[in-house]
Design an enzyme around this catalytic site. Structure first.
Site, PDB file in Angstrom:
ATOM      1  CD  GLU A 201      -2.746   1.005   2.573  1.00  0.00           C
ATOM      2  OE1 GLU A 201      -3.553   1.918   2.757  1.00  0.00           O
ATOM      3  OE2 GLU A 201      -2.590   0.058   3.368  1.00  0.00           O
TER       4      GLU A 201
ATOM      5  NE  ARG B 198       3.021  -7.318  10.692  1.00  0.00           N
ATOM      6  CZ  ARG B 198       2.423  -6.623   9.729  1.00  0.00           C
ATOM      7  NH1 ARG B 198       1.411  -7.117   9.083  1.00  0.00           N
ATOM      8  NH2 ARG B 198       2.832  -5.412   9.431  1.00  0.00           N
TER       9      ARG B 198
ATOM     10  CE  LYS C   6       3.047   0.251   5.050  1.00  0.00           C
ATOM     11  NZ  LYS C   6       2.401   0.122   3.749  1.00  0.00           N
TER      12      LYS C   6
HETATM   13  P1  ATP Z   1       2.416  -1.700   8.108  1.00  0.00           P
HETATM   14  O1  ATP Z   1       1.714  -2.402   9.214  1.00  0.00           O
HETATM   15  O2  ATP Z   1       3.835  -1.434   8.366  1.00  0.00           O
HETATM   16  O3  ATP Z   1       1.690  -0.496   7.608  1.00  0.00           O
HETATM   17  P2  ATP Z   1       1.226  -3.167   5.967  1.00  0.00           P
HETATM   18  O4  ATP Z   1       0.945  -4.601   6.127  1.00  0.00           O
HETATM   19  O5  ATP Z   1       0.090  -2.236   6.037  1.00  0.00           O
HETATM   20  O6  ATP Z   1       2.417  -2.773   6.924  1.00  0.00           O
HETATM   21  P3  ATP Z   1       1.530  -3.181   3.147  1.00  0.00           P
HETATM   22  O7  ATP Z   1       2.082  -2.106   2.300  1.00  0.00           O
HETATM   23  O8  ATP Z   1       0.094  -3.449   3.076  1.00  0.00           O
HETATM   24  O9  ATP Z   1       1.977  -2.870   4.629  1.00  0.00           O
HETATM   25  O10 ATP Z   1       2.361  -4.519   2.936  1.00  0.00           O
HETATM   26  C1  ATP Z   1       2.667  -5.093   1.687  1.00  0.00           C
HETATM   27  C2  ATP Z   1       2.905  -6.548   1.895  1.00  0.00           C
HETATM   28  O11 ATP Z   1       3.939  -6.738   2.834  1.00  0.00           O
HETATM   29  C3  ATP Z   1       1.670  -7.211   2.463  1.00  0.00           C
HETATM   30  O12 ATP Z   1       1.485  -8.450   1.824  1.00  0.00           O
HETATM   31  C4  ATP Z   1       1.999  -7.375   3.913  1.00  0.00           C
HETATM   32  O13 ATP Z   1       1.329  -8.480   4.432  1.00  0.00           O
HETATM   33  C5  ATP Z   1       3.510  -7.558   3.881  1.00  0.00           C
HETATM   34  N1  ATP Z   1       4.116  -7.145   5.147  1.00  0.00           N
HETATM   35  C6  ATP Z   1       3.941  -5.977   5.802  1.00  0.00           C
HETATM   36  N2  ATP Z   1       4.612  -5.972   6.963  1.00  0.00           N
HETATM   37  C7  ATP Z   1       5.251  -7.161   7.052  1.00  0.00           C
HETATM   38  C8  ATP Z   1       6.107  -7.779   8.017  1.00  0.00           C
HETATM   39  N3  ATP Z   1       6.452  -7.153   9.142  1.00  0.00           N
HETATM   40  N4  ATP Z   1       6.567  -9.012   7.758  1.00  0.00           N
HETATM   41  C9  ATP Z   1       6.244  -9.654   6.629  1.00  0.00           C
HETATM   42  N5  ATP Z   1       5.447  -9.142   5.680  1.00  0.00           N
HETATM   43  C10 ATP Z   1       4.941  -7.912   5.875  1.00  0.00           C
HETATM   44 MG    MG Z   2      -1.577  -2.938   4.648  1.00  0.00          MG
END
Ligand code: ATP
Ligand code: MG
Length: 566
Positions: A40, A266, A276
């Site tokens: 995202e 994760r 983020k």
């Molecule tokens: P954040 O919680 O930091 O905002 P998010 O999951 O909202 O992270 P996205 O941009 O949606 O961030 O993530 C893109 C991809 O990376 C998704 O498939 C998400 O599941 C994966 N992802 C995000 N954080 C992690 C993590 N800590 N470990 C493994 N995969 C992750």
């Molecule tokens: Mg997300």
């Protein structure tokens, strides 16, 4: 590896690799393996995302398939072109190239709208005109079933007309939403008539003013996967409860392929944060210099700190992945970069806390050019030239007027070897008005280049040095972990309370051997005896060298933890 569990089996494979291999072997999966990395664009990528990138691209690579990059840009408010560009850079920097053009969930808004109409016409979705508050109240709780909306059974034609009006901008935000008609008493809250479309009168960075209704993540994600022919839609565990909805939508829509969702744990690292939202706070509130501050766990921060893509990929491979979340010791990541740089970083000498040494029997006008290996066991790195002069710099902590035998450096009246050069004997000191030693006067033994002294007594210590007249002045930034505790924000405390006050020390008066001052930005080096350093990607210039410490040579935190019994 503290409480983290390696997700690898004996062959070094993770559960997803094994699962896909089984699917292929059993004929359950035929054709190509297609994955996608779906960020995202609401912030910069962090080390947690590296796992998702490594998994998605790595699985596709392993099975000879393809991996796409698709921005999950369903929320017009949170997207920012700066983030989009940074994410693309980071993925490429890690060494992956996506298949075809960059894709966006927003590329499919027209198709998704048609899918929504399909559900409405099939009696599987309806326009709900409850206020958002009412809808929330009627959703029930984990223990109480929800209550059907009074609009749930309205005729399909009525929902269709209203949905078209929503799209035309005739209704206000919050006045109506499109919901799937599934089951308001489902144990899984995601199946209680989830919202598929909301009114949001905001322009979108891809589609401009075209839309004032936007699909929910759940409605967009699986359908985008299906449109793209994704076979394995892998995501983090928090989406596990969304899988029944993912499957329900795929089942009830005329989609061109049938992807499946798989979840993995994760990646969390101790001594840092991988959210983020929190990272954005660090930037917005000025606790760091920006998203790419070398202390940040963002990929661009880690890059600027001197980490290599190979080290990050090896780290992911080494830690593996499991179907549970775990906390990985930050020491593992540091181990991965030490491993890489020990092998691949040329050696250099740099003095970061200078004390002057005058070699009294070395002529003032003489410059002796010594040769030293670029790397102790890499002939391909050639030799470097080290000018030796009468005045040199050594580290202040490498000299003592007196010391016991454990101190194997320069001591008054004793011998030490200058690395890559001669043996010195400390004869005398010069003090300032306060009695501090400001110069050490030494003599050198000209017969000791690569040889022991004639008396056969080999000096115990070797210290690094830089010519005072030929060395170049440099700024060295000594970075350490950004947080002082394993779990920043543990308990009720604000994570900012756990910032490490000593995470950055800037030394302006450092001296580096002359040839390396002209290093290219991002050149990684081992400063002998000190650690691994990198020429700053943005600030380093040959006439004003700036180096960032990536990691010290050894893990100092492990010692601290052992002492504190942590
Ligand atoms: P954040 O919680 O930091 O905002 P998010 O999951 O909202 O992270 P996205 O941009 O949606 O961030 O993530 C893109 C991809 O990376 C998704 O498939 C998400 O599941 C994966 N992802 C995000 N954080 C992690 C993590 N800590 N470990 C493994 N995969 C992750
Ligand atoms: Mg997300």
């Amino acid at each position: 590896m503290s409480d983290s569990v390696s997700g690898n089996d004996k062959a070094g494979n993770n559960f997803l690799r094994n699962l896909i291999a089984e699917q292929i072997a059993s004929g359950e999966h035929t054709g190509e393996v297609v994955t996608r990395f779906p960020p995202e664009p609401n912030g910069y990528l962090h080390i947690g995302h590296a796992r998702s990138i490594w998994l998605n691209f790595g699985l596709a690579e392993h099975f000879g398939g393809r991996c796409r990059l698709r921005f999950d840009d369903t929320n017009p408010d949170r997207e920012n072109p700066e983030y989009v560009a940074a994410i693309e850079d980071d993925v490429r920097w890690l060494g992956y190239e996506w298949d075809g053009p960059v894709r966006h969930a927003s590329d499919y808004f027209d198709q998704l709208y048609d899918y929504a109409l399909h559900l409405i016409d099939a009696g599987l979705a309806y326009v709900d005109e409850q206020s958002p508050e009412q809808a929330r109240e009627n959703r029930g709780t984990l223990t109480e079933p929800g209550v059907d909306s009074p609009y749930r059974d309205r005729p399909a034609a009525e929902s269709r007309a209203l949905f078209e009006r929503m799209r035309a901008g005739e209704l206000d935000e919050g006045a109506a939403a499109l919901r799937a008609k599934i089951d308001m008493s489902a144990g899984n809250m995601n199946l209680r008539d989830p919202v598929l479309y909301r009114i949001r009168k905001a322009p979108h960075h891809q589609t401009g003013d075209k839309w004032c209704i936007y699909p929910s993540y759940d409605f967009a994600h699986g359908q985008s996967d299906a449109i793209e022919g994704v076979t394995h839609s892998i995501c983090t565990l928090e989406f596990e409860d969304h899988r029944p909805l993912y499957d329900w939508l795929i089942e009830h829509l005329p989609v061109p392929s049938r992807p499946c969702q798989y979840e993995f744990g994760r990646l969390n690292l101790n001594y840092t944060i991988t959210s983020k939202r929190k990272l954005k706070r660090l930037v917005d509130e000025g606790h760091v210099s920006g998203w790419d501050d070398p202390r940040m766990p963002t990929l661009c921060g880690i890059r600027r700190r001197g980490y290599t893509p190979a080290a990050i990929r090896n780290f992911c491979e080494m830690v593996g992945v499991a179907r549970s979340d775990g906390v990985v010791d930050a020491g593992m990541l540091e181990h991965a970069i030490r491993d890489d740089l020990n092998e691949n970083a040329p050696r250099a000498m740099c003095v970061i806390d200078p004390l002057k040494v005058v070699i009294t029997n070395f002529p003032a006008d003489r410059v002796e050019t010594l040769a030293a290996p670029g790397h102790p066991n890499r002939d391909d790195m050639g030799e470097r030239r080290l000018p030796l002069t009468r005045e040199i710099w050594i580290e202040r902590e490498d000299f003592r007027e007196s010391a016991n035998k454990k101190y194997k450096r320069l001591v008054l009246g004793k011998k030490v070897r200058l690395r890559n050069a001669y043996v010195l004997t400390a004869e005398d000191v010069v003090r300032d008005a306060d009695g501090n030693v400001v110069e050490v006067h030494c003599t050198y033994d000209p017969d000791t280049l690569g040889e022991n002294p004639a008396d056969g007594v080999k000096p115990k210590g070797v210290i690094h040095w830089v010519s005072a007249s030929h060395g170049k002045r440099a700024t060295v930034r000594l970075y350490d972990r950004l947080f002082a505790v394993e779990t920043p924000g543990r308990g009720d405390e604000d994570f900012l309370a756990h910032l490490n006050p000593d995470s950055l020390e800037v030394r302006e008066d450092c001296w580096i051997e002359p040839d390396w001052a002209a290093a290219e930005p991002e050149q990684r080096l081992q400063f002998e005896r000190l650690g691994y350093f990198v020429a700053d990607r943005h600030d380093h210039r040959p006439d004003r060298p700036v180096f960032n410490r990536t990691v010290p040579l050894r893990d100092t935190w492990a010692k601290i933890e052992a002492r504190e019994g942590a």
